[in-house]
Enzyme design. Structure first.
Site, mmCIF file in Angstrom:
data_model
loop_
_atom_site.group_PDB
_atom_site.id
_atom_site.type_symbol
_atom_site.label_atom_id
_atom_site.label_comp_id
_atom_site.label_asym_id
_atom_site.label_seq_id
_atom_site.Cartn_x
_atom_site.Cartn_y
_atom_site.Cartn_z
ATOM 1 N N MET A 110 49.086 -37.322 -68.032
ATOM 2 C CA MET A 110 47.853 -37.153 -68.818
ATOM 3 C C MET A 110 47.147 -35.879 -68.378
ATOM 4 O O MET A 110 46.646 -35.792 -67.259
ATOM 5 C CB MET A 110 46.953 -38.387 -68.654
ATOM 6 C CG MET A 110 47.505 -39.611 -69.366
ATOM 7 S SD MET A 110 46.507 -41.097 -69.141
ATOM 8 C CE MET A 110 46.968 -41.603 -67.484
ATOM 9 N N GLY A 163 49.659 -48.205 -75.953
ATOM 10 C CA GLY A 163 48.860 -49.396 -76.229
ATOM 11 C C GLY A 163 49.135 -50.583 -75.328
ATOM 12 O O GLY A 163 48.727 -51.700 -75.652
ATOM 13 N N LYS A 210 60.319 -37.523 -72.602
ATOM 14 C CA LYS A 210 59.279 -38.397 -73.167
ATOM 15 C C LYS A 210 58.998 -37.908 -74.577
ATOM 16 O O LYS A 210 58.613 -36.750 -74.767
ATOM 17 C CB LYS A 210 58.007 -38.346 -72.329
ATOM 18 C CG LYS A 210 56.852 -39.160 -72.900
ATOM 19 C CD LYS A 210 55.713 -39.240 -71.895
ATOM 20 C CE LYS A 210 54.535 -40.055 -72.416
ATOM 21 N NZ LYS A 210 53.626 -39.263 -73.257
ATOM 22 N N CYS A 239 53.766 -34.200 -77.102
ATOM 23 C CA CYS A 239 52.407 -33.693 -77.287
ATOM 24 C C CYS A 239 52.289 -32.961 -78.624
ATOM 25 O O CYS A 239 53.071 -32.061 -78.920
ATOM 26 C CB CYS A 239 52.045 -32.749 -76.143
ATOM 27 S SG CYS A 239 50.400 -32.067 -76.341
HETATM 28 C C1 LIG Z 1 43.762 -37.428 -71.642
HETATM 29 C C2 LIG Z 1 45.206 -37.565 -72.024
HETATM 30 C C3 LIG Z 1 46.089 -36.536 -71.743
HETATM 31 C C4 LIG Z 1 47.455 -36.652 -72.066
HETATM 32 N N1 LIG Z 1 48.309 -35.664 -71.678
HETATM 33 C C5 LIG Z 1 49.660 -35.845 -71.848
HETATM 34 C C6 LIG Z 1 50.599 -34.935 -71.293
HETATM 35 O O1 LIG Z 1 50.245 -33.973 -70.607
HETATM 36 N N2 LIG Z 1 51.922 -35.171 -71.531
HETATM 37 C C7 LIG Z 1 52.361 -36.248 -72.266
HETATM 38 O O2 LIG Z 1 53.567 -36.432 -72.437
HETATM 39 N N3 LIG Z 1 51.488 -37.121 -72.782
HETATM 40 C C8 LIG Z 1 50.165 -36.965 -72.574
HETATM 41 N N4 LIG Z 1 49.283 -37.917 -73.030
HETATM 42 C C9 LIG Z 1 49.804 -39.101 -73.723
HETATM 43 C C10 LIG Z 1 50.084 -40.225 -72.723
HETATM 44 O O3 LIG Z 1 51.076 -39.845 -71.790
HETATM 45 C C11 LIG Z 1 50.539 -41.505 -73.452
HETATM 46 O O4 LIG Z 1 51.746 -41.230 -74.130
HETATM 47 C C12 LIG Z 1 49.504 -41.997 -74.477
HETATM 48 O O5 LIG Z 1 48.200 -41.997 -73.919
HETATM 49 C C13 LIG Z 1 49.856 -43.416 -74.970
HETATM 50 O O6 LIG Z 1 49.868 -44.336 -73.923
HETATM 51 P P1 LIG Z 1 48.617 -45.345 -73.663
HETATM 52 O O7 LIG Z 1 48.346 -46.036 -74.976
HETATM 53 O O8 LIG Z 1 49.077 -46.291 -72.590
HETATM 54 O O9 LIG Z 1 47.461 -44.484 -73.251
HETATM 55 C C14 LIG Z 1 47.923 -37.818 -72.726
HETATM 56 C C15 LIG Z 1 47.023 -38.844 -73.012
HETATM 57 C C16 LIG Z 1 45.685 -38.733 -72.658
HETATM 58 C C17 LIG Z 1 44.741 -39.874 -72.958
#
Ligand SMILES: Cc1cc2nc3c(=O)[nH]c(=O)nc-3n(C[C@H](O)[C@H](O)[C@H](O)COP(=O)(O)O)c2cc1C
Length: 330
Positions: free
Chosen positions: A16, A211, A137, A98
């Site tokens: 993240m 999620g 990913k 991303c």
């Molecule tokens: C603040 C933020 C920054 C993120 N940065 C990245 C990143 O650098 N690389 C990536 O693959 N996903 C990034 N994501 C996506 C997360 O890795 C993840 O795939 C997404 O939040 C869904 O998972 P969750 O529902 O458990 O949050 C980011 C998400 C958030 C909230």
């Protein structure tokens, strides 16, 4: 090809940007010893032209830790993977999820789902350069290229190149019209697609993401998938991870208390302050420590209002404690 994957990836905290930096990971590691932690995405450009130490330095306590790279040039990806392996990362991951404009301009991130061959070439070059696992990913599709056949083509191409594991954010991304944040919320979650993919690629370790809010939900996925990755909930409610070692990994060591975690973190903060890191760069990651507990809001407010003040020291963290706890932690 049977992937050589020494990592236990049953539970991971997601990469993240701006959130999963080294201070955040150190803090989470105090709560869970076994969960795999991912860095923020680091671009190949930042590593090749920028301050490598700033991007790659981490504390040995953070293991197991995976470095996520953003890029699409196989030679650059290979040399950055080598750098990551030399710095001691346990896995190198490629960001194919991303959707931000900046990332699309650089031709990496989710837009690479349309170019499976490019991702496969990166995987191949990286595998030749390092002995740690190389993983991808991705999303489950982008824009109108979201058929199951296209996903199978992407995964098959990447798996054949030697990808050691695939982490799937179980929603598609819209590359035009949605912000990165909206792209984490609006496209519907399709866990069924991940299940189907697992049936079609039984030998490829697959972790599911998107999620997932509780360890109970994570455990249910582990019946049929190799891993679960949690992002936002792990950051905003980190105590969620306190039961992970026991519930997910079967580790019987006692779970620390929030106060024990904080005491350890205070010692880390003191070391980092002495090295010139501002308090706020660390304290911002622990705002969720008391999530759901009495006094949680006052804790957040106190930290937010005081940690950025000039000269703010580690004592701000204990002064912020919800009242009945403060005396025990001092
Ligand atoms: C603040 C933020 C920054 C993120 N940065 C990245 C990143 O650098 N690389 C990536 O693959 N996903 C990034 N994501 C996506 C997360 O890795 C993840 O795939 C997404 O939040 C869904 O998972 P969750 O529902 O458990 O949050 C980011 C998400 C958030 C909230």
């Amino acid at each position: 090809m049977a992937p050589a994957d020494p990592l236990d990836r049953r539970l991971a905290v997601a990469p993240m940007l701006d959130w999963s930096d080294r201070h955040c990971r150190y803090f989470l590691r105090l709560i869970t010893r076994r969960t795999l932690l991912y860095t923020e995405m680091v671009t190949t450009g930042a590593l090749i032209h920028g301050d490598q130490e700033r991007h790659l330095r981490f504390d040995p306590a953070e293991h197991p830790v995976a470095l996520q790279l953003g890029g699409s040039d196989p030679a650059d990806m290979a040399s950055c993977a080598r750098l990551g392996a030399d710095w001691g990362y346990d896995e190198i991951n490629i960001n194919v999820g991303c959707p931000s404009d900046r990332v699309q301009d650089g031709r990496f991130g989710a837009c690479l789902m349309a170019e499976p061959r490019v991702v496969a070439d990166c995987v191949g070059a990286m595998k030749a350069a390092v002995s740690v696992p190389v993983t991808v990913k991705s999303r489950i599709g982008i824009d109108d290229r979201d058929s199951y056949a296209e996903l199978v083509d992407f995964v098959g191409t990447v798996a054949e190149a030697g990808c050691d594991a695939l982490i799937l954010h179980a929603r598609k991304a819209w590359l035009r019209g949605l912000s990165p944040r909206e792209n984490r919320e609006i496209p519907p979650l399709r866990y069924d697609v991940v299940d189907r993919l697992k049936q079609d690629f039984p030998a490829l370790p697959i972790a599911i993401n998107g999620g997932i809010l509780t360890l109970a939900a994570a455990v249910r996925f582990l019946d049929r998938l190799e891993g679960v990755m949690i992002g936002r909930e792990a950051y905003q409610n980190p105590w969620l991870l306190a039961d992970a070692d026991r519930l997910i990994f079967g580790d019987r060591k006692p779970v620390p208390t929030r106060l024990e975690v904080l005491e350890h973190f205070v010692r880390y903060v003191e070391r980092e302050l002495a090295a010139g890191v501002p308090l706020n760069a660390m304290s911002r990651h622990i705002l969720g420590l008391f999530q759901g507990q009495p006094g949680a809001r006052a804790w957040r407010r106190y930290l937010s209002e005081n940690a950025h003040k000039p000269g703010a020291g580690a004592q701000v963290l204990t002064a912020a404690l919800p009242r009945p706890r403060r005396t025990h932690a001092a």
